[in-house]
Structure formats: C-alpha cells, structure tokens
Design an enzyme around this catalytic site. Structure first.
Site, PDB file in Angstrom:
ATOM      1  N   GLY A   1       8.112  -0.557  27.334  1.00 19.80           N
ATOM      2  CA  GLY A   1       8.222   0.872  27.047  1.00 19.80           C
ATOM      3  C   GLY A   1       6.978   1.458  26.402  1.00 19.80           C
ATOM      4  N   GLN A   2       7.101   2.725  25.982  1.00 19.20           N
ATOM      5  CA  GLN A   2       5.925   3.447  25.459  1.00 19.20           C
ATOM      6  C   GLN A   2       5.312   2.741  24.243  1.00 19.20           C
ATOM      7  OE1 GLN A   2       6.538   7.325  23.665  1.00 19.20           O
ATOM      8  NE2 GLN A   2       4.409   7.889  23.883  1.00 19.20           N
TER       9      GLN A   2
ATOM     10  N   ASP B   1      12.089  -7.393  28.463  1.00 15.43           N
ATOM     11  CA  ASP B   1      12.601  -6.067  28.832  1.00 15.43           C
ATOM     12  C   ASP B   1      13.600  -6.235  29.955  1.00 15.43           C
ATOM     13  OD1 ASP B   1      12.652  -3.171  29.804  1.00 15.43           O
ATOM     14  OD2 ASP B   1      11.108  -3.029  28.260  1.00 15.43           O
TER      15      ASP B   1
ATOM     16  N   ARG C   1      13.575  -3.966  32.435  1.00 10.83           N
ATOM     17  CA  ARG C   1      12.787  -3.664  33.635  1.00 10.83           C
ATOM     18  C   ARG C   1      11.628  -4.638  33.773  1.00 10.83           C
ATOM     19  NH1 ARG C   1       9.136   1.707  32.207  1.00 10.83           N
ATOM     20  NH2 ARG C   1       9.898   1.986  30.102  1.00 10.83           N
TER      21      ARG C   1
ATOM     22  N   ASP D   1      18.447  -8.698  29.162  1.00  9.31           N
ATOM     23  CA  ASP D   1      19.247  -7.549  28.740  1.00  9.31           C
ATOM     24  C   ASP D   1      19.699  -7.806  27.306  1.00  9.31           C
ATOM     25  OD1 ASP D   1      21.062  -5.566  28.293  1.00  9.31           O
ATOM     26  OD2 ASP D   1      22.252  -5.909  30.115  1.00  9.31           O
TER      27      ASP D   1
ATOM     28  N   TYR E   1      21.650  10.560  19.744  1.00 11.93           N
ATOM     29  CA  TYR E   1      20.507   9.697  19.385  1.00 11.93           C
ATOM     30  C   TYR E   1      20.333   9.662  17.864  1.00 11.93           C
ATOM     31  CZ  TYR E   1      15.478   8.394  19.223  1.00 11.93           C
ATOM     32  OH  TYR E   1      14.257   7.815  18.961  1.00 11.93           O
TER      33      TYR E   1
HETATM   34  P1  NAD Z   1      10.963   3.585  25.857  1.00 10.81           P
HETATM   35  O1  NAD Z   1      12.136   4.218  26.502  1.00 10.81           O
HETATM   36  O2  NAD Z   1       9.607   3.933  26.334  1.00 10.81           O
HETATM   37  O3  NAD Z   1      11.110   2.009  25.913  1.00 10.81           O
HETATM   38  C1  NAD Z   1      12.326   1.343  25.706  1.00 10.81           C
HETATM   39  C2  NAD Z   1      12.318   0.084  26.547  1.00 10.81           C
HETATM   40  O4  NAD Z   1      13.566  -0.572  26.347  1.00 10.81           O
HETATM   41  C3  NAD Z   1      12.190   0.363  28.053  1.00 10.81           C
HETATM   42  O5  NAD Z   1      11.111  -0.353  28.601  1.00 10.81           O
HETATM   43  C4  NAD Z   1      13.519  -0.089  28.629  1.00 10.81           C
HETATM   44  O6  NAD Z   1      13.432  -0.673  29.909  1.00 10.81           O
HETATM   45  C5  NAD Z   1      13.963  -1.125  27.588  1.00 10.81           C
HETATM   46  N1  NAD Z   1      15.408  -1.335  27.620  1.00 10.81           N
HETATM   47  C6  NAD Z   1      16.377  -0.407  27.823  1.00 10.81           C
HETATM   48  N2  NAD Z   1      17.591  -0.994  27.840  1.00 10.81           N
HETATM   49  C7  NAD Z   1      17.382  -2.312  27.650  1.00 10.81           C
HETATM   50  C8  NAD Z   1      18.241  -3.439  27.591  1.00 10.81           C
HETATM   51  N3  NAD Z   1      19.568  -3.301  27.731  1.00 10.81           N
HETATM   52  N4  NAD Z   1      17.690  -4.649  27.388  1.00 10.81           N
HETATM   53  C9  NAD Z   1      16.350  -4.805  27.257  1.00 10.81           C
HETATM   54  N5  NAD Z   1      15.473  -3.771  27.311  1.00 10.81           N
HETATM   55  C10 NAD Z   1      15.991  -2.534  27.510  1.00 10.81           C
HETATM   56  O7  NAD Z   1      11.098   3.873  24.286  1.00 10.81           O
HETATM   57  P2  NAD Z   1       9.939   3.915  23.193  1.00 10.81           P
HETATM   58  O8  NAD Z   1       9.438   5.304  23.123  1.00 10.81           O
HETATM   59  O9  NAD Z   1       8.988   2.797  23.393  1.00 10.81           O
HETATM   60  O10 NAD Z   1      10.810   3.691  21.881  1.00 10.81           O
HETATM   61  C11 NAD Z   1      10.990   2.424  21.297  1.00 10.81           C
HETATM   62  C12 NAD Z   1      11.804   2.591  20.021  1.00 10.81           C
HETATM   63  O11 NAD Z   1      11.135   3.498  19.138  1.00 10.81           O
HETATM   64  C13 NAD Z   1      13.204   3.206  20.240  1.00 10.81           C
HETATM   65  O12 NAD Z   1      14.086   2.651  19.305  1.00 10.81           O
HETATM   66  C14 NAD Z   1      13.001   4.665  19.932  1.00 10.81           C
HETATM   67  O13 NAD Z   1      14.176   5.274  19.502  1.00 10.81           O
HETATM   68  C15 NAD Z   1      11.993   4.578  18.798  1.00 10.81           C
HETATM   69  N6  NAD Z   1      11.240   5.831  18.633  1.00 10.81           N
HETATM   70  C16 NAD Z   1      10.363   6.244  19.589  1.00 10.81           C
HETATM   71  C17 NAD Z   1       9.660   7.435  19.429  1.00 10.81           C
HETATM   72  C18 NAD Z   1       8.674   7.926  20.459  1.00 10.81           C
HETATM   73  O14 NAD Z   1       8.174   9.055  20.329  1.00 10.81           O
HETATM   74  N7  NAD Z   1       8.349   7.140  21.485  1.00 10.81           N
HETATM   75  C19 NAD Z   1       9.872   8.206  18.277  1.00 10.81           C
HETATM   76  C20 NAD Z   1      10.812   7.768  17.345  1.00 10.81           C
HETATM   77  C21 NAD Z   1      11.478   6.569  17.519  1.00 10.81           C
HETATM   78  C1  AKB Z   2      12.421  11.763  20.995  1.00 12.34           C
HETATM   79  O1  AKB Z   2      11.888  12.868  21.202  1.00 12.34           O
HETATM   80  O2  AKB Z   2      13.586  11.488  21.288  1.00 12.34           O
HETATM   81  C2  AKB Z   2      11.597  10.708  20.283  1.00 12.34           C
HETATM   82  C3  AKB Z   2      11.866  10.727  18.824  1.00 12.34           C
HETATM   83  C4  AKB Z   2      11.220  11.722  17.958  1.00 12.34           C
HETATM   84  O3  AKB Z   2      12.638   9.926  18.361  1.00 12.34           O
HETATM   85  N1  AKB Z   2      10.214  10.922  20.595  1.00 12.34           N
END
Ligand code: NAD
Ligand code: AKB
Length: 313
Positions: A13-14, A36, A38, A54, A144
């Site tokens: 993921g990101q 992951d 995916r 998973d 969320y």
């Molecule tokens: P993302 O959606 O880019 O990545 C999440 C990854 O989890 C994906 O690659 C997806 O395939 C994988 N995934 C989903 N279901 C799964 C499963 N059942 N088993 C295994 N893998 C699985 O999310 P992200 O932006 O990288 O966020 C990561 C964490 O950081 C999350 O908890 C998110 O809430 C938190 N977060 C992100 C942001 C942001 O701006 N990116 C901000 C605040 C909090």
């Molecule tokens: C979202 O917009 O859902 C995330 C976050 C702030 O948790 N980037």
C-alpha cells in the site's frame, strides 16, 4: 541483543512500500518480510522476502509468525475513510479484526513490538478545529474514524493488561509519489500533482477552502521509525500520538503548484468526501509527541511541492 525479524502487513500500500524499504535499510533486507493480500508492489521486487497473506486468516498469520521467527509486526492493512463510507461493515470488520488478530498473536508469541497506525479521522465535529490537542472530545462520525478510535483503546488495553508493546501514530493525510493512495479523503493532495504534470488541470472533490492536516511521506516514515526506536519509558501514550506537519486547503496547494506550472488550472466539484473532511480538525497539536520522543517535521507545503514535482517528473 535479540535479532529483530519484522513482518509488514499491507506492504503493497501507500505507506507499506516506503516503510518496508526504510525498514530493510535499517534491519537488513532478509529480516523484513513484506506481506499483502494483493500482489507484491513492483517497487519491492527483488528487495527482500514477500509473502501473500490475508491478515483476516488468524491461523495462517500465526503460522507465518512462528515459521519465520517474527519478533515485530507493522500492521498497515485497513480500509480508509472514503471507501469505508461506501462499505461500512467491510471497513469495520477488516480494521478491527486485523488488529485483534495481530494483538492476540503478539501477546501469545511475546513479540517485542507492534506498530499500528491510527488517524486524525478519530476526531469528529465536536473536537477543536484548530490545533486539536492530544486529549480532547473525540466523537468520530465515519466508520473509519470509529474503527480507529476503538483500535486505539484495544492497543491501550493490550499494553496495560498483557504488556504488549504496541505503539501508534495518528497520521494526517499522507502525500507521496511512490505508491498510490488507497481510498482516503485526503487523496486529492496526491492526485493533484499527477494531474498537474500530465493534464495541467485538476477537478478537486473538496471545496477550495477545506483545510486539512497533511504530511509528506518522508516525515511520516521518519516519525514511525523514531517512535518505534524510542526507549519504552518515553512512550507515555498507549492509545495513539497526535502527529502534525502542515495544514493547507485545495486553493493553497493549487497556488503552490502554479509557482512551478503557471498554466495549471483548478476546478471544484465537491462530492460525499466533503462531509468527511468537514468533520475533521483543520490542524493538529503534536506537542506531546514532541515532548515524549522529540517529534519535529521537516517538510512544509513549499518544500514538499518542489520535491513531489521533481520526483514525479
Ligand atoms: P493502503 O490502502 O494504501 O494500503 C493498505 C494495504 O493493505 C493494501 O495494499 C491492501 O491490499 C492491504 N490489505 C487490505 N486488506 C488486507 C488483508 N485482508 N490482508 C492483508 N493485506 C490487506 O493504505 P495506506 O494509506 O498505506 O494506510 C496504511 C495504514 O495507515 C492504515 O491503517 C491507514 O488507516 C493508516 N493511515 C493512512 C493515512 C494515509 O494518508 N495514507 C493516514 C492516516 C492513517
Ligand atoms: C483518509 O483520508 O482516509 C486518510 C486518513 C487521514 O486517515 N488519508
């Protein structure tokens, strides 16, 4: 000293891609296992081990932890705010059950540390809008946000009751150029750079004066590693730490991009994500993270924009 073996769940993921690469630099490629649901993100190819898994399958996760001799887990799998509002029960199930699976296994296998991110989405319309403090009214209105708030208290519970050293940050919206964002409300601040370079225009799904807390990915990765490497006695918050770097509106990021791409044009077509954004604070106070383990951001909007455009080009 015990040799650490780290499992990153949600590594494609990101955040996962960049965090996995950063951890591999510190702990050695073979000691950081990416996993992951995916396929492996191409940026991870050849940089270390990858397992398709998973996180909802607790037995499989447990087997992997034992088989690979895992000592730390970074749990990043989740459904984010915008996707969550489209499928609330899926978001609740994944966001809660994945955390409970990891915390249970961490307790049973006596893992040294667990990392799980929360979000500024824990805050709701009754929280202070400016410089939202660490401890305040927290009444989230998105599924969320509810899942993150409940998750924070599960972390606190497992620390107090079972001694699981689980640490957490409330990330703001994260902006990066390596891996695409996954269904959040702050995603516009990533899309805008790509569209500015490719199309010279962008239609924003938030109104022009919607201020939100944001952070550039290098700051987020550094914060995560600094938190995880801080001595245990410095970690006084076992729910999740407020974290902050910058706050801007679509109008302001557009003006910053125009400094580099003068022909760039922005239009606005707010959708359901506007309501989510309106429920969050505009800026965050991270004084407790600064006092406990020394948090200090490096990137502001100007420095981030220069770096984003240079790297995307
Ligand atoms: P993302 O959606 O880019 O990545 C999440 C990854 O989890 C994906 O690659 C997806 O395939 C994988 N995934 C989903 N279901 C799964 C499963 N059942 N088993 C295994 N893998 C699985 O999310 P992200 O932006 O990288 O966020 C990561 C964490 O950081 C999350 O908890 C998110 O809430 C938190 N977060 C992100 C942001 C942001 O701006 N990116 C901000 C605040 C909090
Ligand atoms: C979202 O917009 O859902 C995330 C976050 C702030 O948790 N980037």
């Amino acid at each position: 000293m015990q040799k650490e073996k780290i499992l990153v769940i949600g590594a494609s993921g990101q955040i996962g891609v960049e965090l996995t690469l950063a951890l591999r630099k510190i702990y050695g490629n073979s000691n950081v296992i990416a996993s992951d649901l995916r396929e492996e993100n191409p940026l991870l190819h050849g940089s270390g081990p990858y397992v398709s898994m998973d996180v909802m399958n607790k037995e499989m996760l447990h087997v992997q932890v034992i088989r690979q001799g895992i000592t730390q887990i970074y749990l990043l799998a989740a459904i984010l705010s915008a996707t969550g509002e489209k499928n609330p029960s899926l978001a609740w199930n994944l966001n809660m059950q994945s955390l409970l699976n990891v915390l249970d296994i961490a307790k049973e296998e006596k893992l040294t540390k667990v990392y799980w991110p929360s979000s500024i989405a824990v805050f709701g319309p009754t929280s202070p809008r400016q410089n939202c403090p660490q401890k305040t009214i927290i009444e989230p209105t998105t599924v969320y946000g509810i899942s993150k708030y409940a998750g924070e208290f599960w972390c606190n519970y497992y620390f107090n009751k079972y001694g699981v050293d689980v640490r957490s940050l409330r990330y703001p919206g994260l902006i990066s150029y390596k891996s695409a964002p996954g269904g959040g409300t702050t995603d516009y601040a990533v899309e805008i750079y790509l569209e500015a370079l490719e199309e010279k225009k962008y239609e924003c799904f938030l109104e022009e004066d919607t201020y939100l807390p944001m952070m550039y990915m290098p700051d987020a990765i550094r914060a995560t590693i600094e938190l995880m490497e801080a001595p245990k006695e410095k970690i006084n918050i076992r729910t999740s730490y407020n974290l902050s770097a910058m706050s801007f509106s679509p109008k302001e990021i557009s003006a910053e991009i125009k400094k580099h791409i003068p022909e760039f044009e922005m239009s606005y077509k707010p959708d359901y994500r506007q309501q989510i954004a309106n429920s969050w604070p505009q800026s965050i106070d991270a004084a407790v993270a600064a006092a406990d383990w020394g948090w200090k951001p490096e990137y502001d909007l100007g420095k981030m924009t220069e770096d984003m455009l240079e790297n995307l080009r």
